[in-house]
Design an enzyme around this catalytic site. Structure first.
Site, short mmCIF file in Angstrom:
data_model
loop_
_atom_site.label_atom_id
_atom_site.label_comp_id
_atom_site.label_asym_id
_atom_site.label_seq_id
_atom_site.Cartn_x
_atom_site.Cartn_y
_atom_site.Cartn_z
NE ARG A 154 -3.77 -2.32 0.24
CZ ARG A 154 -3.50 -3.54 -0.21
NH1 ARG A 154 -2.38 -3.76 -0.86
NH2 ARG A 154 -4.35 -4.52 -0.05
CB SER A 222 -9.31 -0.71 3.70
OG SER A 222 -9.92 -1.89 3.23
CD GLU A 329 -5.68 0.70 2.02
OE1 GLU A 329 -6.22 0.55 0.91
OE2 GLU A 329 -5.57 -0.21 2.85
#
Length: 341
Positions: A154, A222, A329
């Site tokens: 990520r 998320s 995130e």
């Protein structure tokens, strides 16, 4: 000041100095003012404006998809403003396989390398050949190789060295014709006679059953990354929670690669948050989703300070319980730009 509420899927009532869209590089350069704080927005599915942004918001609507193939690969040049899931669906229709595990991830194609989006055992960096960018300071066009992008979990160079310094215009994908199916994660492991189409359909089915539709309930997907922790940290947690879900990760350092021994472990952030008692918990108008605690939702008229307060409470609790620091995130934007928790 124009409202940003409908430009972010979380839907907070925030505003900015100005908002404009662009569909090519020349129109972007005509809008971009170097001396004015600027935030470049894609689909708005991973950006939460937690307060009024004192600058210009420029919405990337660069479109277009071209394809050619060789004996071994399909090559696709995709405009950064294209919708990600629509692009994946187009690939499936044309039997250009590889991205099926990444179905129904909200957002734009241009955001995919920034986040190095991933799901069900696959990450987009495995399929990115190059990324076309424009340097904001000079207006120069630059072609970045996969290696240049410094992809991580990520993570990418676009969150660090090139953060707020480039405009992504196109992403160039390289999809192998000998695509290897990934069905080891979650519900995909129950698939019989797996095909790319069945994986694509199953991923959509699972995501729809677990994740709230941002068109119905404001959210940014998320909220936190799944933490990757040292093996010793995982072993300590396992002594107390024998059923802790986890995935072994091979470390990138040379010694670990030579030995072949995994030294890091990925633990689902949703499990950690659930164990800490946050599933379904509300803080004013912000809720930790009852079926997927990794997602924070806007119950209506939520405020930026409430999002930050609940996120910080989760981070503090997980740190105290498991000695793990969760990292967001999502991208949180305050009055002057990106902020950290």
């Amino acid at each position: 000041m124009p409202s940003l509420q409908h430009y972010s899927t979380f839907g907070l009532n925030a505003s900015c100095t100005s908002i404009s869209s662009f569909s090519d590089v020349s129109s972007f350069l005509s809008l971009y003012q170097p001396n004015l704080p600027t935030y470049i927005l894609g689909g708005g599915s991973n950006s939460i404006f937690v307060g009024d942004f004192e600058g210009a918001v420029l919405v990337n609507e660069i479109k277009g998809i071209t394809h050619y193939d060789t004996d071994t690969h399909h090559f696709l040049r995709v405009g950064a403003g294209e919708n990600w899931h629509d692009f994946v669906a187009l690939c499936m229709q044309n039997q250009w396989y590889g991205l099926e595990n990444l179905a129904l991830i909200p957002g734009s194609v241009g955001a995919s390398p920034i986040q190095n989006i991933g799901a069900y055992g696959k990450e987009v960096n495995a399929f990115i050949d190059t990324v076309e960018v424009v340097m904001l300071t000079s207006g120069d066009k630059v072609l970045l190789s996969n290696q240049d992008c410094a992809f991580g979990y990520r993570d990418s160079i676009f969150k660090h060295k090139l953060a707020e310094k480039v405009l992504i215009t196109n992403v160039n994908f390289k999809l192998p014709k000998d695509n290897v199916l990934e069905v080891s994660y979650g519900e995909l492991s129950s698939l019989e006679d797996a095909t790319p189409e069945r994986i694509f359909e199953k991923v959509i089915e699972v995501r729809k059953s677990k994740l709230p539709d941002p068109l119905v309930l404001g959210n940014a997907g998320s909220f936190f990354k799944n933490p990757v922790v040292p093996l010793c940290t995982f072993e300590k947690i396992k002594k107390q929670y024998n059923n802790v879900p986890h995935f072994l990760v091979n470390a990138s350092d040379e010694v670990a690669q030579q030995s072949g021994e995994p030294t890091m472990v990925k633990i689902p952030a949703a499990w950690l948050i659930d164990q800490a008692g946050f599933k379904g918990k509300e803080y004013n108008k912000v809720r930790c989703h009852p079926t997927q605690p990794l997602v924070l939702t806007n119950l209506g008229d939520a405020r930026g300070e409430d999002v930050i307060a609940l996120a910080k409470e989760i981070i503090t609790s997980i740190s105290a319980l498991f000695a793990i620091k969760l990292e967001p995130e999502v991208r949180l934007i305050g009055s002057e730009g990106l902020i950290t928790l």
